[in-house]
Design a protein around this motif. Sequence first.
Motif, PDB file in Angstrom:
ATOM      1  N   GLY A 235       0.804  -1.212   0.000  1.00  0.00           N
ATOM      2  CA  GLY A 235       0.000   0.000   0.000  1.00  0.00           C
ATOM      3  C   GLY A 235       0.837   1.262   0.000  1.00  0.00           C
ATOM      4  N   MET A 236       0.195   2.353  -0.370  1.00  0.00           N
ATOM      5  CA  MET A 236       0.818   3.667  -0.366  1.00  0.00           C
ATOM      6  C   MET A 236      -0.163   4.662   0.227  1.00  0.00           C
ATOM      7  SD  MET A 236       2.167   5.914  -3.644  1.00  0.00           S
ATOM      8  CE  MET A 236       3.434   4.744  -4.144  1.00  0.00           C
ATOM      9  N   ILE A 237       0.361   5.595   1.018  1.00  0.00           N
ATOM     10  CA  ILE A 237      -0.453   6.676   1.559  1.00  0.00           C
ATOM     11  C   ILE A 237       0.252   7.990   1.265  1.00  0.00           C
ATOM     12  CG2 ILE A 237      -1.593   5.352   3.379  1.00  0.00           C
ATOM     13  CD1 ILE A 237       0.531   6.393   5.347  1.00  0.00           C
ATOM     14  N   THR A 238      -0.488   9.063   1.359  1.00  0.00           N
ATOM     15  CA  THR A 238       0.122  10.366   1.137  1.00  0.00           C
ATOM     16  C   THR A 238       1.006  10.737   2.326  1.00  0.00           C
ATOM     17  OG1 THR A 238      -1.650  11.621   2.185  1.00  0.00           O
ATOM     18  CG2 THR A 238      -1.888  11.117  -0.179  1.00  0.00           C
ATOM     19  N   GLY A 239       1.948  11.634   2.073  1.00  0.00           N
ATOM     20  CA  GLY A 239       2.775  12.126   3.165  1.00  0.00           C
ATOM     21  C   GLY A 239       1.958  12.817   4.233  1.00  0.00           C
ATOM     22  N   ASP A 240       0.920  13.526   3.813  1.00  0.00           N
ATOM     23  CA  ASP A 240       0.063  14.198   4.800  1.00  0.00           C
ATOM     24  C   ASP A 240      -0.647  13.188   5.695  1.00  0.00           C
ATOM     25  OD1 ASP A 240       0.765  16.721   3.921  1.00  0.00           O
ATOM     26  OD2 ASP A 240      -0.986  16.943   2.600  1.00  0.00           O
ATOM     27  N   ALA A 241      -1.128  12.070   5.092  1.00  0.00           N
ATOM     28  CA  ALA A 241      -1.792  11.032   5.884  1.00  0.00           C
ATOM     29  C   ALA A 241      -0.816  10.390   6.863  1.00  0.00           C
ATOM     30  CB  ALA A 241      -2.401   9.978   4.964  1.00  0.00           C
ATOM     31  N   PHE A 242       0.402  10.151   6.398  1.00  0.00           N
ATOM     32  CA  PHE A 242       1.446   9.594   7.266  1.00  0.00           C
ATOM     33  C   PHE A 242       1.722  10.515   8.448  1.00  0.00           C
ATOM     34  CE2 PHE A 242       6.011  10.101   8.170  1.00  0.00           C
ATOM     35  CZ  PHE A 242       6.304   8.873   8.761  1.00  0.00           C
ATOM     36  N   ARG A 243       1.942  11.786   8.162  1.00  0.00           N
ATOM     37  CA  ARG A 243       2.274  12.728   9.243  1.00  0.00           C
ATOM     38  C   ARG A 243       1.117  12.881  10.218  1.00  0.00           C
ATOM     39  NH1 ARG A 243       5.365  14.767   4.855  1.00  0.00           N
ATOM     40  NH2 ARG A 243       3.514  15.721   3.924  1.00  0.00           N
ATOM     41  N   ALA A 244      -0.105  12.898   9.715  1.00  0.00           N
ATOM     42  CA  ALA A 244      -1.255  13.022  10.614  1.00  0.00           C
ATOM     43  C   ALA A 244      -1.424  11.773  11.468  1.00  0.00           C
ATOM     44  CB  ALA A 244      -2.521  13.281   9.793  1.00  0.00           C
ATOM     45  N   ALA A 245      -1.185  10.590  10.879  1.00  0.00           N
ATOM     46  CA  ALA A 245      -1.354   9.338  11.627  1.00  0.00           C
ATOM     47  C   ALA A 245      -0.364   9.242  12.778  1.00  0.00           C
ATOM     48  CB  ALA A 245      -1.197   8.138  10.693  1.00  0.00           C
ATOM     49  N   VAL A 246       0.905   9.573  12.521  1.00  0.00           N
ATOM     50  CA  VAL A 246       1.892   9.466  13.611  1.00  0.00           C
ATOM     51  C   VAL A 246       1.679  10.561  14.647  1.00  0.00           C
ATOM     52  CG1 VAL A 246       3.609   8.193  12.276  1.00  0.00           C
ATOM     53  CG2 VAL A 246       3.649  10.696  12.250  1.00  0.00           C
ATOM     54  N   ALA A 247       1.224  11.745  14.201  1.00  0.00           N
ATOM     55  CA  ALA A 247       0.926  12.809  15.164  1.00  0.00           C
ATOM     56  C   ALA A 247      -0.236  12.402  16.066  1.00  0.00           C
ATOM     57  CB  ALA A 247       0.620  14.113  14.442  1.00  0.00           C
ATOM     58  N   ASN A 248      -1.266  11.778  15.482  1.00  0.00           N
ATOM     59  CA  ASN A 248      -2.400  11.325  16.286  1.00  0.00           C
ATOM     60  C   ASN A 248      -1.987  10.205  17.237  1.00  0.00           C
ATOM     61  OD1 ASN A 248      -4.119  13.144  15.056  1.00  0.00           O
ATOM     62  ND2 ASN A 248      -4.854  11.684  13.520  1.00  0.00           N
ATOM     63  N   ALA A 249      -1.141   9.292  16.747  1.00  0.00           N
ATOM     64  CA  ALA A 249      -0.698   8.170  17.585  1.00  0.00           C
ATOM     65  C   ALA A 249       0.073   8.658  18.804  1.00  0.00           C
ATOM     66  CB  ALA A 249       0.157   7.205  16.770  1.00  0.00           C
ATOM     67  N   ALA A 250       0.745   9.795  18.663  1.00  0.00           N
ATOM     68  CA  ALA A 250       1.529  10.344  19.776  1.00  0.00           C
ATOM     69  C   ALA A 250       0.671  11.006  20.836  1.00  0.00           C
ATOM     70  CB  ALA A 250       2.553  11.342  19.245  1.00  0.00           C
ATOM     71  N   HIS A 251      -0.645  10.949  20.665  1.00  0.00           N
ATOM     72  CA  HIS A 251      -1.559  11.557  21.635  1.00  0.00           C
ATOM     73  C   HIS A 251      -2.635  10.579  22.094  1.00  0.00           C
ATOM     74  CE1 HIS A 251       0.333  15.108  19.843  1.00  0.00           C
ATOM     75  NE2 HIS A 251      -0.006  15.743  20.944  1.00  0.00           N
ATOM     76  N   ARG A 252      -2.382   9.279  21.958  1.00  0.00           N
ATOM     77  CA  ARG A 252      -3.353   8.272  22.388  1.00  0.00           C
ATOM     78  C   ARG A 252      -2.602   6.963  22.643  1.00  0.00           C
ATOM     79  NH1 ARG A 252      -6.495   5.270  17.836  1.00  0.00           N
ATOM     80  NH2 ARG A 252      -5.624   3.586  19.090  1.00  0.00           N
ATOM     81  N   PRO A 253      -3.190   6.060  23.430  1.00  0.00           N
ATOM     82  CA  PRO A 253      -2.531   4.762  23.656  1.00  0.00           C
ATOM     83  C   PRO A 253      -2.451   3.976  22.346  1.00  0.00           C
ATOM     84  CG  PRO A 253      -4.305   5.135  25.242  1.00  0.00           C
ATOM     85  CD  PRO A 253      -4.461   6.173  24.179  1.00  0.00           C
ATOM     86  N   PHE A 254      -1.420   3.174  22.211  1.00  0.00           N
ATOM     87  CA  PHE A 254      -1.275   2.331  21.024  1.00  0.00           C
ATOM     88  C   PHE A 254      -0.367   1.160  21.338  1.00  0.00           C
ATOM     89  CE2 PHE A 254       2.305   5.214  20.802  1.00  0.00           C
ATOM     90  CZ  PHE A 254       3.349   4.441  20.309  1.00  0.00           C
ATOM     91  N   ARG A 255      -0.405   0.172  20.462  1.00  0.00           N
ATOM     92  CA  ARG A 255       0.503  -0.969  20.524  1.00  0.00           C
ATOM     93  C   ARG A 255       1.274  -1.072  19.219  1.00  0.00           C
ATOM     94  NH1 ARG A 255      -2.002  -6.146  20.838  1.00  0.00           N
ATOM     95  NH2 ARG A 255       0.077  -6.907  21.426  1.00  0.00           N
TER      96      ARG A 255
END
Length: 609
Positions: A235-255
């Motif tokens: 798969g491929m995602i946009t750079g904006d989607a990538f940056r938003a996903a990691v920014a969101n992950a840094a503000h919520r629990p994750f595994r």
Amino acid sequence: MSTPSPSPSVPIGQYVKRPTVPLPADARVLTGETAWARAAETALDRADGHAPLLVVDAYPGADLPLITKTIADALPRWRIVDVEEAAARPTAEIDAFIADNLTDDRVFGVMSHATIDAFYDEDRLAATAADLAADDRPTVLIGWGADLVARQAEAPYVLVLADMARWEIQLRQRAGATNWRAANPDEDRLRKYKRGFFVEWRMADRHKRTMFDRLDFVFDANAVGAYEPDGRAAGMITGDAFRAAVANAAHRPFRVVPFFDPGVWGGQWMKRKLDLDPGQPNYAWCFDCVPEENSLLLEDADGGLVEIPSLDLVLTQPKALLGERTFARFGAEFPIRTDFLDTMEGGNLSLQVHPLTDYIYQTFGMHYTQDESYYLLDAGDDAVVYLGTKDDVDKEAMLEDLRIAATGERPFDAEKYVNAFPAKKHDHFLIPAGTIHSSGANSMVLEISATPFIFTFKMWDWGRLGLDGIPRPVHLDHAEQNMQWDRDRAWTEANLVGRVEELSNDGDVVEERTGLHELEFIEVRRHWFSEEAVHDTEGTVNVINLVEGDEVEVVSPTGAFEPYQIHYAETFIVPAAVGPYIIRRTARSRGQRFGTVKASIRGTRTGEA
């Protein structure tokens, strides 16, 4: 008390082996020709009178021939230029350049501080850039370091990162893949790993940190030529989607995505409890939270997946994830790791010691060391932990017996020299660097430790061969320089065994300090509760495992994130930016009592001196 939310369809208590992190609601994973057509269209739109240029910078370990073929099939009218073939230095020059970092040792090297341009010929890079500028055809420039050329071309381009997780790279190397442009398909896998760990991955991470803010697309190179494919398309995602996903992950629990590996001492507990392949002879390790090597699975609203290294989150969001004080102390490195060591119906771990901080820095270039601890998730009646030397041990006699054992002349009598402490479920043994230790058979250990995880000096491996039929490496010379002989039974009992201190008890929630030792920088708190326990990151990252109970959920008292479900034995990360959070039973939890262990960095919590 807040009301538990309904739980999703995961069976009660089932360990989730493929946890996901959500992409933004409007992001979609593109696959196949559609993905590359989208990237090419973006390059055409951006060309602004220049020849369209699509730059695919691929992490070392990516299957470049397969990715190139995929692009060629999708974009038949585009020419493809391989920057590695065009401008990389010859293999012999690269080998000579990194020889001092690799050393002659099978396992250990010295950390490289080189940058990727050291692997390229400057004149040939310039010539490749000039060729791009002179040609009016639409071009795909591909290879690790492709961005180096594109920046010289002084024309607009679209940048794609074909990213890879280190665990997938290791699987491919075991199956015969080489290191980057190295002629070593049949080399010992430990030496391949060493080349990646000490040199290639350090250089690659420095390089991609320069690209994160400029990426137009991120491509999942793990799914191209995957050694253990899971059926998903690359798969491929946009750079904006990538940056938003990691920014969101840094503000919520994750595994992160755990991975499992067999070993000569491996056991059967994980196969049964975590629903692993029953056809495998054993599982020794589960790397349940090692962000340097684990992945994140990013998922869109339609179930599309893109796998990225979890290290990308650490590198792009260090302050939000780690906390400002932890970041100031360690930089963009995740300093805590957890893993499972399964010896149930298996064998003893090697007798070993970890380097002191000064030694690991002076010898290998690491700025902190592998302090650790063993938390017993489960244990047989005969389980023991070997820890520290016996009182009045004869140092020279012990070293001589270890040297003789290393020759194979006779086995080492570990119990003559090393303490063996009985171990039971929920015991916690503390292991600051320099302490001789091993986990015995019939134990299920949650290892909580600092991250520099390959720096184990084996002293005795019970006369075994590795799974590859080769004796596992023993490093007595290193070990001898780090053994702390004053850590005898009296010191060990007083400092490293059974150190549980009750901090609070309100009748339902009991908070205890279970370690680690004062010489170690990790603080571990255990919470027992029947309904819920209130937590706060206090400005530093929390790493937590559910050590008792079938299922809980992590909720925000302000609704800042959706409730996040956790099952028995799962490790999860709560970023520093989360602040207050609650761990509570779910509506369907059957457990009467729940237990969590939480690791954080001492001296980095808000308000600490």
